[in-house]
Write an enzyme that holds these catalytic residues in place. Structure first.
Site, short mmCIF file in Angstrom:
data_model
loop_
_atom_site.label_atom_id
_atom_site.label_comp_id
_atom_site.label_asym_id
_atom_site.label_seq_id
_atom_site.Cartn_x
_atom_site.Cartn_y
_atom_site.Cartn_z
CB CYS A 8 -1.37 7.36 1.54
SG CYS A 8 -2.66 6.61 2.52
CD GLU A 24 -2.84 -1.44 0.47
OE1 GLU A 24 -3.09 -0.50 -0.34
OE2 GLU A 24 -3.47 -2.51 0.47
P1 NAP Z 1 8.62 4.80 4.50
O1 NAP Z 1 9.70 5.75 4.74
O2 NAP Z 1 8.55 4.10 3.21
O3 NAP Z 1 8.66 3.74 5.70
C1 NAP Z 1 7.66 2.77 5.87
C2 NAP Z 1 8.20 1.63 6.70
O4 NAP Z 1 9.22 0.92 5.97
C3 NAP Z 1 8.86 2.06 8.00
O5 NAP Z 1 8.53 1.13 9.00
C4 NAP Z 1 10.33 2.00 7.65
O6 NAP Z 1 11.16 1.85 8.78
C5 NAP Z 1 10.35 0.75 6.79
N1 NAP Z 1 11.53 0.58 5.92
C6 NAP Z 1 12.32 1.52 5.39
N2 NAP Z 1 13.29 0.95 4.64
C7 NAP Z 1 13.10 -0.39 4.71
C8 NAP Z 1 13.77 -1.53 4.16
N3 NAP Z 1 14.84 -1.41 3.37
N4 NAP Z 1 13.30 -2.76 4.44
C9 NAP Z 1 12.22 -2.91 5.21
N5 NAP Z 1 11.55 -1.88 5.77
C10 NAP Z 1 11.99 -0.64 5.52
O7 NAP Z 1 7.19 5.53 4.68
P2 NAP Z 1 6.75 6.57 5.79
O8 NAP Z 1 7.52 7.82 5.61
O9 NAP Z 1 6.74 5.94 7.13
O10 NAP Z 1 5.20 6.77 5.38
C11 NAP Z 1 4.80 7.66 4.39
C12 NAP Z 1 4.53 6.96 3.09
O11 NAP Z 1 3.56 5.93 3.27
C13 NAP Z 1 3.91 7.87 2.05
O12 NAP Z 1 4.47 7.60 0.80
C14 NAP Z 1 2.43 7.49 2.07
O13 NAP Z 1 1.75 7.79 0.88
C15 NAP Z 1 2.52 6.03 2.31
N6 NAP Z 1 1.27 5.51 2.85
C16 NAP Z 1 0.47 4.72 2.07
C17 NAP Z 1 -0.75 4.26 2.56
C18 NAP Z 1 -1.67 3.40 1.75
O14 NAP Z 1 -2.57 2.80 2.33
N7 NAP Z 1 -1.51 3.31 0.46
C19 NAP Z 1 -1.13 4.61 3.85
C20 NAP Z 1 -0.30 5.41 4.61
C21 NAP Z 1 0.91 5.84 4.11
P3 NAP Z 1 11.94 3.15 9.38
O15 NAP Z 1 10.90 4.09 9.86
O16 NAP Z 1 12.73 2.54 10.48
O17 NAP Z 1 12.75 3.72 8.27
#
Ligand code: NAP
Ligand code: MG
Length: 576
Positions: A372, A338
């Protein structure tokens, strides 16, 4: 009626009020709205009379909260503040687990405030968590689904019981205003219940198939959906309740065992969800919670060969990397992604401009633009462009920025220093490329000095070829454009890699045309409660097309649970 939006009429106050409760995957709005309609019908605007008796926090009570909601939130906040700074373990195989290294969880509204100390889990913790989940899988997957349902329901009840405490922590940790914080928690409990009700509605996903017409034999065929094994849940910062709890509950109720890895900005909220699952009585190892950096701990989980499937919610970049890395295993495993959005609202010359303005402002700036589903692009037909833009600016200027736990505040801070810098860089770039209509600056004086506060920002006259029309910014910035007709608007709306949510304002016939042509998973027409935000399980199942999601099926909907199971056909033959 007391409103959150001072300086507004009663109707405006009401309409903007559920801006507060608006979440993407976590918007309460629809049900709130239905309730409001009923309330209005019965007792005039506001429906205050309906709120006075014994009160439980439901969607119905959230849009126009009774005094009790505020007093209970304030009480919980005071109690939580006394507990700040404590150390919290990971939860692995039913045990608290501590790591040699720790990290601090600080409030984005005041970076001097250390909320808690969390464990910097590493590769060994990843391996141990997966091993624990694997050991628990045979027992859990063979537990009767009715029993799994009753445990998950119990966990939902525990969330309900702790909702004010958890809401206060979400507000402190994420920077959500109090209604949005409570909304995230309430939605989590509802996602739990929705998963349970789907299991029941489908009777555990066991289906009697046709009997083979073989003379002399009776051949009975059954289709049974069965869990995959160890399921990984990696969640983002913006809905740490719903987007940790929702996937976890779906995986658990269908018989998988789970390892949760929350965002490093929001480990506390995720731990509370984990505690409710543990306290409901899930056996040790069935659900595990590890904390630490995505690039080390997260990556180790992704690379582990014993993982049966994954639900990742987060950015497009990380999601696509996970998708590719996860494909390196010996077979294809389910990968529910997602991802981000670049959600458009299209406004026709026939639209009700007031409803459009309210819906757009709410979706653009709810949770500081960090949903998002945030409305980040607005395409307006030329004849109504000036009038609508004027109203958008007016409404945006009335939004109150400040400490998100304060009752009157609409916008808290953005999540961290990176987002704060992003905001400043984007605002600068857009001020060169176009014209800032309102906002564009960070607030760094006085009470704002230690937090990441950004003004809600509307930008016009940015050429449609500019890169920021296509890139998710994830801060409170929305760009508006004048279009000559709806065809042109639709072309721009669809010319992005994303396809999460979209909104439309115009006639019912135009709305049908919009639904037929838009490339997005969740779409709304003529909705003042939110142009592009406001999904709720069982009402607007949430998921994206194109670069916004991988499964083509939405969370909190009727097709979701089967994603967590593979089909097994059972043919048994006996002599007639
Ligand atoms: P993010 O930076 O992509 O991080 C998401 C998760 O992935 C965090 O737990 C992060 O851990 C982890 N992560 C990072 N690198 C990784 C790797 N190499 N391997 C495994 N896990 C890893 O996203 P965010 O900044 O938290 O959230 C914002 C994003 O989420 C936006 O793009 C938003 O649109 C999207 N979003 C989508 C939805 C949907 O339903 N479509 C809903 C909400 C949010 P760390 O924090 O420790 O880096
Ligand atoms: Mg992040």
């Amino acid at each position: 009626m007391r409103g959150f939006f001072y300086g507004f009429s009663v109707k405006e106050t009401f309409l903007l009020n559920d801006f507060l409760t608006n979440r993407d995957t976590s918007n309460i709005l629809n049900s709130v709205w239905l309730f409001w309609l009923a309330a209005e019908h019965l007792s005039g605007y506001g429906g205050e009379k309906m709120m006075t008796k014994a009160f439980k926090l439901t969607y119905g009570t959230m849009f126009n909260p009774p005094e009790e909601l505020h007093s209970r939130f304030d009480e919980a906040l005071e109690a939580v503040k006394k507990e700040l700074g404590k150390e919290h373990g990971m939860i692995l195989d039913g045990q608290e687990r501590f790591a040699a290294e720790k990290f601090e969880d600080r409030s984005p509204a005041n970076t001097n405030l250390v909320l808690g100390l969390f464990q910097k889990g590493g590769i060994q913790d990843a391996n141990d968590a997966i091993a624990a989940a694997k050991r628990a899988f045979p027992g859990w997957s063979r537990t009767k689904w009715q029993e799994r349902v009753s445990l998950i329901r119990k966990a939902a009840e525990l969330i309900d019981q702790r909702i004010y405490e958890m809401g206060a922590i979400v507000a402190l940790e994420v920077g959500k205003n109090r209604m949005e914080a409570l909304g995230d928690v309430a939605e989590t409990a509802d996602l739990f219940r929705y998963a349970c009700s789907q299991m029941e509605a489908n009777e555990g996903y066991v289906v009697e198939m046709g009997r083979d017409p073989i003379a002399g034999y009776v051949s009975v065929n059954r289709s049974v959906l069965r869990p995959y094994g160890v399921w990984l849940v990696i969640s983002p910062f913006n809905f740490p309740g719903a987007l940790t709890g929702g996937p976890a509950a779906a995986a658990l109720v269908t018989g998988n065992t789970v390892v949760i890895k929350p965002a490093s900005d929001t480990p506390w909220t995720a731990r509370l969800i984990m505690e409710c699952l543990r306290d409901a009585g899930l056996p040790a190892g069935v659900c595990n919670y590890v904390t630490g950096s995505g690039s080390t701990l997260g990556q180790a989980l992704i690379d582990h060969p014993e993982v049966g499937g994954i639900t990742f919610t987060g950015s497009y970049e990380v999601g696509m990397k996970i998708y590719r890395d996860f494909a390196k295993g010996p077979w294809v495993r389910p990968t529910i992604l997602e991802l981000g959005g670049k959600n458009p609202a299209i406004v026709s010359r026939h639209a009700d401009l007031e409803e459009a303005a309210v819906g757009i402002v709410r979706s653009a700036f709810g949770l500081q633009g960090q949903k998002c589903s945030a409305c980040s692009r607005v395409f307006i037909e030329a004849p109504v462009y000036d009038a609508l833009v004027e109203r958008l600016v007016e409404l945006t200027r009335k939004l109150v920025i400040g400490d998100p736990v304060e009752r009157a505040v609409n916008l808290g801070p953005v999540i961290n220093r990176n987002s704060y810098r992003d905001y400043q860089n984007f605002a600068e770039e857009l001020s060169q490329a176009g014209r800032i209509l309102t906002g564009g600056k960070v607030l760094a004086e006085g009470a704002f000095a230690r937090g990441f506060f950004c003004e809600p920002t509307l930008v016009a006259d940015v050429p449609l070829s500019h890169r920021l029309w296509k890139q998710e910014m994830f801060v409170p910035i929305t760009t508006v454009a004048r279009v000559k007709d709806l065809e042109e608007a639709m072309r721009f709306a669809n010319e992005v890699n994303y396809g999460l949510t979209a909104g439309f304002y115009g006639t019912p016939e135009e709305a049908e045309w919009f639904f037929d042509h838009i490339e997005a998973g969740v779409n709304y027409a003529n909705r003042p409660q939110g142009a592009t935000t406001g999904a709720w399980p069982g009402f607007q199942p949430f998921g994206g097309w194109k670069g916004s999601g991988s499964s083509g099926k939405n969370a909190g909907g009727v097709y979701y649970l089967p994603l967590y199971m593979h089909e097994q056909i059972r043919t048994i033959v006996r002599k007639a």
